[in-house]
Structures are given as C-alpha cells and as structure tokens.
Design an enzyme around this catalytic site. Structure first.
Site, PDB file in Angstrom:
ATOM      1  N   CYS A   1       0.816  -1.218   0.000  1.00 18.28           N
ATOM      2  CA  CYS A   1       0.000   0.000   0.000  1.00 18.28           C
ATOM      3  C   CYS A   1       0.851   1.269   0.000  1.00 18.28           C
ATOM      4  O   CYS A   1       0.452   2.299  -0.548  1.00 18.28           O
ATOM      5  CB  CYS A   1      -0.944   0.001   1.195  1.00 18.28           C
ATOM      6  SG  CYS A   1      -0.111  -0.078   2.809  1.00 18.28           S
ATOM      7  N   GLU A   2       2.029   1.205   0.600  1.00 17.29           N
ATOM      8  CA  GLU A   2       2.905   2.376   0.624  1.00 17.29           C
ATOM      9  C   GLU A   2       3.511   2.639  -0.753  1.00 17.29           C
ATOM     10  O   GLU A   2       3.661   3.801  -1.159  1.00 17.29           O
ATOM     11  CB  GLU A   2       4.005   2.186   1.669  1.00 17.29           C
ATOM     12  CG  GLU A   2       4.821   3.443   1.907  1.00 17.29           C
ATOM     13  CD  GLU A   2       5.871   3.260   2.980  1.00 17.29           C
ATOM     14  OE1 GLU A   2       6.627   4.214   3.230  1.00 17.29           O
ATOM     15  OE2 GLU A   2       5.939   2.157   3.577  1.00 17.29           O
TER      16      GLU A   2
END
Length: 236
Positions: free
Chosen positions: A167-168
C-alpha cells in the site's frame, strides 16, 4: 544458554519497538516548499478538513496503512484480497474485506486498489495527513488533483508483494511518481541487524545440534546445521 537468551530478548525488543513495519519518524520543523506539517485527524472531523489528493496514514497493529483521499468521503488504497481471483461478481468484491480475505490475498500475492469509505479505511484510528511529504524532500508531490487522478487510474486487481508492492508503494507512486516503502526498508534493516550479529551463528549452531539430537544424524538435519551458520558467518 544465557548468551542465546540475551540475543533473543534483544531481537524481540527491536521487533516490538518497530512494530514490524510501523514508522518511527520524529517530528521536526517544516522544511522545504513541498513539505506539510504532521496533522492528526479523528475520523469524525476528517472529511471536513481533508482535500482531494491528500496522502493518508492510519496505524494498524503491526504496520501502517496508506491511502489517497478522493473526496466525498472516499479513499483509494491497495489491500491484499483473494476475492478477485475467485469471482468476477463486483457486488461480492465490493464488500468490505475481511481478515480472512486479506490473509488469503497475501498468501496468493493478489491485491486490489479499491475505493472504500473513509470510515472503513481508518477503522476507528486517527489519520495522519501528508506526513510523508517531510521525508520526501527530494521529491516534490504532484498537485493534489493529479495525485487523485493517478490513484483512480490504478483501481482494480493487481499483483501483490508484502515487501515490494504494498500500500505504501501505491501511495508514493501516486503522490511522488516513484514507488518506495519506508516500511520495507526498515524491515530489511532489521534483517541485516540479525545477520550481522555474530550471535546468530552461535544460536543457529545450537538449534541445529538440538535438531540433530532430536531427529538423528541425516543429510536433512546435518546440512542445514552446517550451511546456515556458515552463510550467516560469511554474510556478517
């Protein structure tokens, strides 16, 4: 034996402090034109303050989850999900992802960039807004509208990797144009600290000898007992 226990306590302490993937960035003064101050919102007031294209962070038990705010109480975020592999039914896929779906998605290395409500995204946590800007001084963020549009273009099923496409990586690509993950870097540094610590060699030899005593002398027990300590010794 005391030597080995001390080593294990040290590493478990590090693990607890890191919370595996959670950030430990310290707050500082605002620097650079592209940086914003760390701002914390509660879910109840956040929709009144957020702007489309903001980068959101919410703490989880072992990591930090990231998303891009799209406006109208909606957030785009990348999350592991097995359901796109099992069905094409959009109504089923659209449902809030359960822990079972998430874990199976991690194991199958399948994820989806999806749009959920802000409440579902934060799950009761406080929100950090554009906190990452201060750590990306060399990369100015895109205009907020462009950030949101980049996130919207990626909505759908994609391959997943806990370390290399999480997700980062998704939010840093959308906001800065370069997919990076501080959580991955922290985890890799943690592994390096274990490898570089020569007590790892002693501990691996001890565990190998115990394994041989319990299961007997055989290639399946002897080779790992020799190769693992040797590899750790050379790497350290």
């Amino acid at each position: 034996m005391l030597y080995s226990l001390t080593f294990l306590v040290e590493k478990l302490s590090l693990l607890s402090n890191f919370k595996l993937f959670e950030f430990k960035w310290t707050d500082g003064k605002r620097k650079g034109a592209g940086c914003t101050e760390r701002t914390t919102y509660s879910p109840a007031v956040a929709p009144l303050s957020l702007q489309r294209g903001d980068l959101l962070e919410v703490p989880r038990t072992l990591f930090t989850h990231f998303g891009i705010y799209l406006g109208d109480n909606k957030v785009a975020h990348l999350i592991p999900d097995i359901m796109p592999v099992l069905t094409n039914d959009k109504m089923i896929i659209k449902k809030v992802i359960t822990n079972k779906r998430l874990i199976m998605g991690c194991l199958y290395k399948c994820a989806a960039v999806r749009v959920d409500t802000l409440d579902d995204f934060v799950y009761g946590s406080n929100i950090l807004v554009n906190h990452m800007d201060r750590k990306c001084k060399a990369q100015q963020p895109f205009p907020n509208e462009e950030v949101a549009e980049r996130a919207e273009q990626l909505v759908g099923a994609i391959p997943y990797s806990l370390l290399w496409n999480n997700c980062e990586h998704f939010v840093t690509y959308c906001r800065y144009g370069s997919a990076k993950s501080q959580q991955t870097e922290m985890f890799c540094e943690f592994l390096k600290s274990i490898i570089r610590d020569q007590r790892s060699v002693f501990l691996s030899v001890l565990l190998g000898m115990i394994y041989i005593i319990c299961f007997g002398l055989a290639p399946s027990t002897t080779l790992p007992t020799i190769l693992i300590p040797f590899t750790l010794w050379m790497a350290g």
